[in-house]
Design a protein around this motif. Sequence first.
Motif, PDB file in Angstrom:
ATOM      1  N   THR A  35       0.828  -1.211   0.000  1.00 45.56           N
ATOM      2  CA  THR A  35       0.000   0.000   0.000  1.00 45.56           C
ATOM      3  C   THR A  35       0.860   1.259   0.000  1.00 45.56           C
ATOM      4  N   LEU A  36       1.872   1.304   0.860  1.00 47.44           N
ATOM      5  CA  LEU A  36       2.725   2.489   0.972  1.00 47.44           C
ATOM      6  C   LEU A  36       3.592   2.687  -0.268  1.00 47.44           C
ATOM      7  N   THR A  37       4.068   1.597  -0.851  1.00 44.04           N
ATOM      8  CA  THR A  37       4.884   1.690  -2.066  1.00 44.04           C
ATOM      9  C   THR A  37       4.060   2.288  -3.203  1.00 44.04           C
ATOM     10  N   GLU A  38       2.841   1.810  -3.364  1.00 45.45           N
ATOM     11  CA  GLU A  38       1.967   2.335  -4.415  1.00 45.45           C
ATOM     12  C   GLU A  38       1.639   3.799  -4.164  1.00 45.45           C
ATOM     13  N   LEU A  39       1.420   4.173  -2.903  1.00 46.72           N
ATOM     14  CA  LEU A  39       1.147   5.568  -2.557  1.00 46.72           C
ATOM     15  C   LEU A  39       2.334   6.453  -2.918  1.00 46.72           C
ATOM     16  N   ALA A  40       3.544   6.035  -2.534  1.00 50.69           N
ATOM     17  CA  ALA A  40       4.746   6.819  -2.804  1.00 50.69           C
ATOM     18  C   ALA A  40       4.978   6.977  -4.297  1.00 50.69           C
ATOM     19  N   GLN A  41       4.761   5.921  -5.061  1.00 50.10           N
ATOM     20  CA  GLN A  41       4.949   5.987  -6.508  1.00 50.10           C
ATOM     21  C   GLN A  41       3.955   6.947  -7.149  1.00 50.10           C
TER      22      GLN A  41
ATOM     23  N   PRO B 276       9.245   5.021  11.683  1.00 50.67           N
ATOM     24  CA  PRO B 276      10.455   4.815  10.877  1.00 50.67           C
ATOM     25  C   PRO B 276      10.314   3.738   9.811  1.00 50.67           C
ATOM     26  N   TYR B 277       9.631   2.651  10.139  1.00 54.52           N
ATOM     27  CA  TYR B 277       9.448   1.555   9.170  1.00 54.52           C
ATOM     28  C   TYR B 277       8.710   2.041   7.936  1.00 54.52           C
ATOM     29  N   GLU B 278       7.621   2.781   8.131  1.00 56.12           N
ATOM     30  CA  GLU B 278       6.832   3.280   6.998  1.00 56.12           C
ATOM     31  C   GLU B 278       7.597   4.330   6.210  1.00 56.12           C
ATOM     32  N   ARG B 279       8.314   5.208   6.909  1.00 53.51           N
ATOM     33  CA  ARG B 279       9.088   6.240   6.205  1.00 53.51           C
ATOM     34  C   ARG B 279      10.170   5.615   5.332  1.00 53.51           C
ATOM     35  N   ARG B 280      10.775   4.535   5.810  1.00 51.11           N
ATOM     36  CA  ARG B 280      11.806   3.857   5.029  1.00 51.11           C
ATOM     37  C   ARG B 280      11.228   3.311   3.722  1.00 51.11           C
ATOM     38  N   ILE B 281      10.022   2.771   3.790  1.00 52.15           N
ATOM     39  CA  ILE B 281       9.356   2.246   2.593  1.00 52.15           C
ATOM     40  C   ILE B 281       9.119   3.369   1.590  1.00 52.15           C
ATOM     41  N   ILE B 282       8.645   4.520   2.068  1.00 58.06           N
ATOM     42  CA  ILE B 282       8.384   5.670   1.200  1.00 58.06           C
ATOM     43  C   ILE B 282       9.674   6.143   0.536  1.00 58.06           C
ATOM     44  N   HIS B 283      10.739   6.310   1.326  1.00 56.88           N
ATOM     45  CA  HIS B 283      12.017   6.780   0.782  1.00 56.88           C
ATOM     46  C   HIS B 283      12.549   5.829  -0.289  1.00 56.88           C
ATOM     47  N   THR B 284      12.422   4.534  -0.051  1.00 58.70           N
ATOM     48  CA  THR B 284      12.910   3.541  -1.003  1.00 58.70           C
ATOM     49  C   THR B 284      12.149   3.622  -2.322  1.00 58.70           C
ATOM     50  N   ALA B 285      10.835   3.746  -2.238  1.00 57.08           N
ATOM     51  CA  ALA B 285      10.002   3.805  -3.445  1.00 57.08           C
ATOM     52  C   ALA B 285      10.270   5.079  -4.239  1.00 57.08           C
ATOM     53  N   VAL B 286      10.408   6.205  -3.549  1.00 56.96           N
ATOM     54  CA  VAL B 286      10.647   7.480  -4.223  1.00 56.96           C
ATOM     55  C   VAL B 286      12.024   7.497  -4.871  1.00 56.96           C
ATOM     56  N   GLY B 287      12.982   6.773  -4.310  1.00 56.64           N
ATOM     57  CA  GLY B 287      14.342   6.741  -4.844  1.00 56.64           C
ATOM     58  C   GLY B 287      14.433   6.209  -6.266  1.00 56.64           C
ATOM     59  N   GLU B 288      13.369   5.571  -6.731  1.00 57.65           N
ATOM     60  CA  GLU B 288      13.368   5.033  -8.090  1.00 57.65           C
ATOM     61  C   GLU B 288      13.016   6.093  -9.136  1.00 57.65           C
ATOM     62  N   PHE B 289      12.605   7.289  -8.687  1.00 53.61           N
ATOM     63  CA  PHE B 289      12.189   8.343  -9.610  1.00 53.61           C
ATOM     64  C   PHE B 289      13.311   9.364  -9.781  1.00 53.61           C
ATOM     65  N   GLU B 290      13.743   9.564 -11.009  1.00 58.37           N
ATOM     66  CA  GLU B 290      14.798  10.530 -11.300  1.00 58.37           C
ATOM     67  C   GLU B 290      14.270  11.953 -11.131  1.00 58.37           C
TER      68      GLU B 290
END
Length: 204
Positions: free
Chosen positions: A92-98, A118-132
């Motif tokens: 859910t969080l990965t799709e939201l961040a994307q 912290p756990y949820e924020r880490r998921i968001i940061h990881t997903a956003v890191g894929e966007f240039e």
Amino acid sequence: KAEKAYIESSSNYLKGILDNMQLGEAEITATEIEDGFCLNISGCDIGNVIGHRGETLDALQYLVSLNYNNDKEGFVRVVVDCNNYRQKRQKTLTELAQRIAAQAAEDHRCQSLEPMNPYERRIIHTAVGEFEGITSWSVSDGKYRRVIIGPVEMEGKNVARHERKNGRNNRRGSQRTKSATVTPTVTREKLSDSADLPLFGRIN
């Protein structure tokens, strides 16, 4: 690596806590994961085991991890899950961040998410890191700490304007009514718990 005898002991420790919570007859399944093990709970009052956005589940995980790693050399990663909640929440969080990152790239604006652990924020940061060209960063402290997603060159700038304006609005609002609500200039995206209803680690 976790030893089977200690994993069984941790499972019994968790079972004892759940029994004291009187949430019904719980079943605990232990599986080995990278750098540790996972205890998955099923067969009881799932909603109360998970808690609001996983807060109760995180507390149980903290206690079991503390109990296992106490007075032992090294550190073993301990995960406590319930009906695979963490996997669903991550999706859910990965799709939201994307979705938010794609929108930020299109309209060149920042968006602020609701406060997360912290756990949820880490998921968001990881997903956003894929966007240039798009980044994410955390603001505020404690339980109010949240993630903002926006263009790389706007990191921090939009937040500073938002906080200054909020300060002015708060002063004006306090003169009108104590219950006045300030509308932030940064768009807030409500987190969806539709995935049926987040490891611990120090991150910003």
